[in-house]
Motif scaffolding. Sequence first.
Motif, short mmCIF file in Angstrom:
data_model
loop_
_atom_site.label_atom_id
_atom_site.label_comp_id
_atom_site.label_asym_id
_atom_site.label_seq_id
_atom_site.Cartn_x
_atom_site.Cartn_y
_atom_site.Cartn_z
N LYS A 135 -7.37 -6.70 0.75
CA LYS A 135 -8.23 -6.48 0.06
C LYS A 135 -8.05 -5.12 -0.68
O LYS A 135 -9.31 -5.03 -1.33
CB LYS A 135 -9.48 -6.37 1.18
N PHE A 136 -8.39 -3.81 0.10
CA PHE A 136 -7.59 -2.53 -0.05
C PHE A 136 -7.14 -2.28 -1.81
O PHE A 136 -7.33 -1.83 -2.40
CB PHE A 136 -7.10 -1.63 0.74
N ALA A 172 -3.86 -6.44 8.56
CA ALA A 172 -2.61 -7.12 6.50
C ALA A 172 -3.85 -7.95 5.78
O ALA A 172 -3.35 -7.63 4.63
CB ALA A 172 -2.40 -8.51 7.06
N ASP A 173 -4.92 -8.35 5.92
CA ASP A 173 -6.01 -8.91 5.47
C ASP A 173 -6.38 -7.70 4.50
O ASP A 173 -6.90 -8.00 3.21
CB ASP A 173 -7.02 -10.06 6.22
N GLN A 174 -6.77 -6.89 5.71
CA GLN A 174 -8.14 -6.05 4.85
C GLN A 174 -6.39 -4.88 4.30
O GLN A 174 -7.84 -4.43 2.79
CB GLN A 174 -8.73 -4.63 5.98
N LEU A 175 -5.63 -5.02 4.34
CA LEU A 175 -4.51 -3.91 3.55
C LEU A 175 -4.23 -4.28 1.98
O LEU A 175 -5.02 -3.94 0.88
CB LEU A 175 -3.43 -3.11 3.57
N LEU A 214 -3.80 12.07 2.93
CA LEU A 214 -4.88 10.67 2.58
C LEU A 214 -3.88 9.71 2.85
O LEU A 214 -4.68 7.82 2.98
CB LEU A 214 -4.63 10.61 0.97
N MET A 215 -2.18 9.26 2.38
CA MET A 215 -1.80 8.04 2.91
C MET A 215 -2.25 7.47 4.62
O MET A 215 -2.58 6.78 5.09
CB MET A 215 -0.67 8.30 2.82
N PHE A 216 -2.34 9.22 5.28
CA PHE A 216 -2.80 8.62 6.87
C PHE A 216 -4.39 8.01 6.69
O PHE A 216 -4.75 6.83 7.05
CB PHE A 216 -2.72 9.55 7.31
N LEU A 217 -5.49 8.51 5.71
CA LEU A 217 -6.63 8.19 6.24
C LEU A 217 -6.38 6.98 5.29
O LEU A 217 -7.62 6.13 5.68
CB LEU A 217 -7.17 9.45 4.66
N THR A 218 -5.76 6.07 4.46
CA THR A 218 -6.08 4.86 4.29
C THR A 218 -5.86 3.67 5.04
O THR A 218 -6.11 2.93 5.39
CB THR A 218 -4.72 4.58 2.85
N PHE A 219 -4.56 3.88 5.67
CA PHE A 219 -4.44 2.83 6.73
C PHE A 219 -5.25 3.24 8.14
O PHE A 219 -5.40 2.59 8.51
CB PHE A 219 -2.84 3.17 7.04
N PHE A 220 -5.47 4.14 8.65
CA PHE A 220 -6.56 4.87 9.32
C PHE A 220 -7.89 4.36 9.15
O PHE A 220 -8.63 3.18 10.19
CB PHE A 220 -6.58 6.13 9.67
N VAL A 221 -8.17 4.42 7.99
CA VAL A 221 -9.50 3.87 7.48
C VAL A 221 -9.69 2.36 7.19
O VAL A 221 -10.40 1.58 7.56
CB VAL A 221 -10.63 4.75 6.49
N ILE A 239 0.80 -0.99 0.09
CA ILE A 239 -0.41 0.19 0.27
C ILE A 239 0.42 1.26 -0.05
O ILE A 239 0.52 2.34 -0.46
CB ILE A 239 -1.20 0.42 0.98
N CYS A 240 2.07 1.30 0.74
CA CYS A 240 2.85 2.84 1.12
C CYS A 240 3.29 2.82 -0.24
O CYS A 240 4.00 3.51 -0.88
CB CYS A 240 3.72 2.33 1.50
N GLN A 241 3.36 1.96 -1.70
CA GLN A 241 3.89 2.00 -2.77
C GLN A 241 3.11 2.77 -3.34
O GLN A 241 4.03 3.61 -4.72
CB GLN A 241 4.89 0.33 -3.24
#
Length: 723
Positions: free
Chosen positions: A496-497, A491-494, A365-372, A196-198
């Motif tokens: 799927k994201f 990890a599983d949710q990321l 946006l990066m924060f929101l990605t991991f936060f949500v 995701i960080c990429q």
Amino acid sequence: MSNIRFNALQTVLSRTIPEIKPPSPKISDFFGANVFDKKKMKQYLSTEAYESIIESIEQGVPIEREVADQVASAMKAWAISKDATHYTHWFQPLTGTTAEKHDAFFEMTADGAMEKFSGNALAQQEPDASSFPSGGIRNTFEARGYTAWDPSSPAFIMGRTLCIPTVFVSYTGEALDYKAPLLKALHALDKAAVDICQYFDKSIEKVHASLGIEQEYFLVDLALFNARPDLYLTGRTLFGHMSAKNQQLEDHYFGSIPTRVYAFMQDFENEALQLGIPVKTRHNEVAPSQFECAPIFEEINLAIDHNQLLTDIMDRVGKRHNFKVLLHEKPYAGVNGSGKHNNWSMVTNTGKNLLSPGKTPKSNLMFLTFFVNTIKAVYEHADILRASIASVNNDHRLGANEAPPAIISIFLGSQLSDVLDEIETSRISKKAKVEALLWQGIPKIPQILQDNTDRNRTSPFAFTGNKFELRAVGSSANSANPMTILNLIVADQLKKFKVDVDKLLKKGEKKDVALLTIIKRYIKESKAIRFEGNGYSEEWEKLAAERDLPNIKTTPKALDALITEKAQNVFETTGVFSRREAHARHEILLDDFYKKLQIEARVMGELVNSVIIPAGITYQSKLVENVRGLKEIGLDESTYSAQVDIIKRIADHINFIKTNTEEMVEERKKANAIDDTREKAIAYDEKVKPYFDGIRYHVDKLEQLVDDSLWPLPKFRELLFIK
């Protein structure tokens, strides 16, 4: 028995306070002195071996046999220089505590004996550990289980023994401990988070979870502890009327630390610091004789090893100071219990906290990605997160005045909740530039949220500025269990994201628009788990039911979540638990649950019959003798009506206690005859445990009636206030 109580009190009052001096006035001079850390490795290893082991630690590269031999030789040399004579593989079996088997460094030779420690001995051992819980993975006659070195957690010296942190697995490879699944979950999180960080920063190559564990505990003098069989055998008081003064004035909270307690704290902190445990905070907690310590944040595997080690140090040092450290979640009814608050976040190899907002729209946006995604993960798997903190001890605490309820919810604070609500309802601007906000009408997220995000103590999972705080973990628990679950579901949710975002990218959507589109959808889908109000209120329980949030209040049924098809899928997808391992843990936790209730029921029965009832009868007999004497001298009945009333009340309490204890024993016998572990645990929970409160109520009433000099057990006022 009455003499035991007063002898214990006299012993407490005669205690002296030792003077505690640190090894050096500056903590930095002795921090990590007893740890084989990077500095020691660099000193004792060749440059090639040092670089190889560092690569293994940081990148997960397998350690070559030659390097393992060099590390073993270096560890031995360092340990012997610190007067160590033995080594042990230090592991965390499913008992919830730590375990170790010591072996001497020396081996016999043709010329006598010599100190020896090989790479094989470092890397793997085969302890005779067949009696540890395995949930059916191993039979008791199959002793083969293996401990394997975890190089990411440094070896340390306790006493004169070199301790090597290890995993513990069966002959067929299944995990028999808490560390192995945790390491798998952290690996899964690392891989998913880096992917995701990429989207945001190509220089990010690694993500590790960080953790800070706040440890609450009670102290009680050893003499008083030993005079309470219930405390001694179960970790909590099964009886005891509340002291007239308890925590209602809240004058203990953050108050001046008692001198004797302060000496204990200094002593265990000195040991902890030498073992590299970065304990930083100490203070009085809200209940009398309740305290807390907390470390600086660390990588999560190390933080959990350090917490397990810390509780062991506290117990040993406590005995030196004639204290017993109580880690039970609810040692005293009527006052706050203890938790182990787990403060969790994710940090990149570039030093970026992924749960910390930034200065630019892109970083936000990066924060929101991991936060949500974290919110969505907890929403999707609230049941297994609830199961991860379930225990017979924690059942006393969850939903009480100081602990989160059994309903898993997330507190964000009004500001962030407003931001998510606005994102959910806003229109994404597909023409926006990267430098601009990607949605219309949304204010920038402030970089520093600590001052804007209050802590909701009724929330099991609260965002506190740049981290989430899982407050529902019990004080005696191994944090590896809930942290394994949290990391694997995120990890599983990321993963799927990424699938969802990549689908939109393939359709030609701009990256930032694709990211925000999925974030908006997740905000809406997971909204039910967000709650800003009082988690203890009846209104929340009703609202949670309307939102279809699980509210499982007891452990046996909460644990069912571990073996659902949904749980099996996420366990296997992340590679953390096989079906066999998940079912084994379910069985082990149920077995632990009913056995602890079984012990409590037995202790309660013994105390009632051999201590409590005899004390009541002794005082009752004195009153009867008094009434008989007053009658004999011809006094009117009205002059001794008070004594007669007390005699009757004592009789009523004794009859209730005896009758209900006998009924409890019968229910216990019925429960013991059940073969199925789950059904047995439920029987203990629903048929045996309900007797506890009624029996306790009448014992506590009896305590108020019986002559203080005849009452055999130290009272709450003594346990809580005399130090």
